[in-house]
Design a protein around this motif. Structure first.
Motif, short mmCIF file in Angstrom:
data_model
loop_
_atom_site.label_atom_id
_atom_site.label_comp_id
_atom_site.label_asym_id
_atom_site.label_seq_id
_atom_site.Cartn_x
_atom_site.Cartn_y
_atom_site.Cartn_z
N VAL A 1 0.85 -1.40 0.13
CA VAL A 1 -0.01 -0.04 -0.15
C VAL A 1 0.80 1.39 0.02
O VAL A 1 1.74 1.48 0.73
N PHE A 2 0.63 2.06 -0.88
CA PHE A 2 1.42 3.31 -0.95
C PHE A 2 0.70 4.45 -0.85
O PHE A 2 -0.62 4.46 -1.35
N GLN B 1 0.86 -8.81 4.93
CA GLN B 1 -0.40 -9.74 4.58
C GLN B 1 -1.83 -9.30 4.46
O GLN B 1 -1.98 -8.00 5.01
N PHE B 2 -2.84 -10.02 3.90
CA PHE B 2 -3.97 -9.30 3.88
C PHE B 2 -4.80 -9.32 5.44
O PHE B 2 -5.44 -8.38 5.52
N ASP B 3 -4.44 -10.53 5.88
CA ASP B 3 -5.11 -10.64 7.27
C ASP B 3 -4.31 -12.14 7.71
O ASP B 3 -3.60 -12.58 7.15
N ARG C 1 -7.04 -3.49 5.16
CA ARG C 1 -7.94 -2.36 5.38
C ARG C 1 -7.39 -1.20 6.22
O ARG C 1 -7.63 -0.19 6.12
N THR C 2 -6.75 -1.64 7.24
CA THR C 2 -6.44 -0.65 8.22
C THR C 2 -5.62 0.07 7.45
O THR C 2 -5.18 1.35 7.88
N MET D 1 -6.81 8.65 5.34
CA MET D 1 -6.92 9.78 6.32
C MET D 1 -5.65 10.51 6.45
O MET D 1 -5.42 11.28 7.47
N SER D 2 -4.60 10.11 5.93
CA SER D 2 -3.18 10.66 5.84
C SER D 2 -2.71 10.29 7.26
O SER D 2 -2.05 11.44 7.79
N LYS D 3 -2.67 9.15 7.97
CA LYS D 3 -2.33 8.76 9.10
C LYS D 3 -1.23 7.89 9.09
O LYS D 3 -1.01 7.09 8.23
N ASN D 4 -0.56 7.85 9.99
CA ASN D 4 0.63 6.78 9.98
C ASN D 4 0.32 5.48 10.60
O ASN D 4 -0.76 5.56 11.14
#
Length: 185
Positions: free
Chosen positions: A127-128, A139-141, A157-158, A165-168
């Motif tokens: 995820v970028f 992993q996916f989960d 998803r997390t 939300m531009s969160k770390n």
């Protein structure tokens, strides 16, 4: 099937560019063609791996769930199709249609893109963020074929939600696990 874990590319790595054949549309696509304004998800998958088959419908659901969220999705298969003919481009198109993929499914014939992403297994997820900097790989989960854990997509998803939300992301990231990429000799 050789159980292989992700190599866990360094967080902050800029997404390597590519130009590959989309087996569904027949067009060559670049990273910029699949870029999402808020996040871009790059997945290394294939047709024959039981770990990928276990997740295919949920991968399609994930992409559908984020269809209106400015998140770009792309799947890439880098396997040696001479040794694994069921991963050939014509069969990739069928697989994409059968699983309802609403994202491009690209063929990495030279395997250079897999090497650029340091991909090791199928499935392997990245995820970028909006700047195409890596914020998640793994992993996916926790669900795997035969472990009876339900597929939730919690980990990815997390990561996607954090990017939107531009969160770390502060939690530990677990490597994906699956079949090794079938490298050419």
């Amino acid at each position: 099937m050789a159980r292989t874990e992700s190599n866990m590319l360094a967080l902050g790595t800029k997404a390597p560019n590519f130009e590959l054949l989309d087996t569904v549309s027949g067009k060559k696509l670049k990273l910029s063609d699949v870029y999402g304004e808020k996040a871009t998800v790059v997945m290394f998958i294939c047709n024959h791996c039981p770990y990928v088959k276990h997740l295919n419908k949920e991968i399609a659901k994930l992409a559908n769930d984020y269809a209106d969220a400015e998140v770009g999705f792309v799947a890439i298969s880098s396997n040696d199709v001479d040794k694994y003919p069921e991963d050939a481009p014509d069969k990739m198109k069928i697989n994409a249609e059968e699983n309802g993929f609403n994202f491009p499914y690209l063929y990495d014939e030279t395997q250079e893109v897999a090497k650029a992403y340091d991909a090791a297994c199928t499935p392997d997820f990245y995820v970028f963020d909006r700047n195409l900097e890596l914020i998640y790989r793994g992993q996916f989960d926790d669900s795997r074929p035969g472990n009876s854990m339900p597929i939730s997509g919690r980990d990815i998803r997390t990561a996607i939600d954090a990017a939107i939300m531009s969160k770390n992301i502060y939690k530990a990231q677990k490597p994906s696990m699956g079949c090794n990429i079938k490298w050419k000799e």
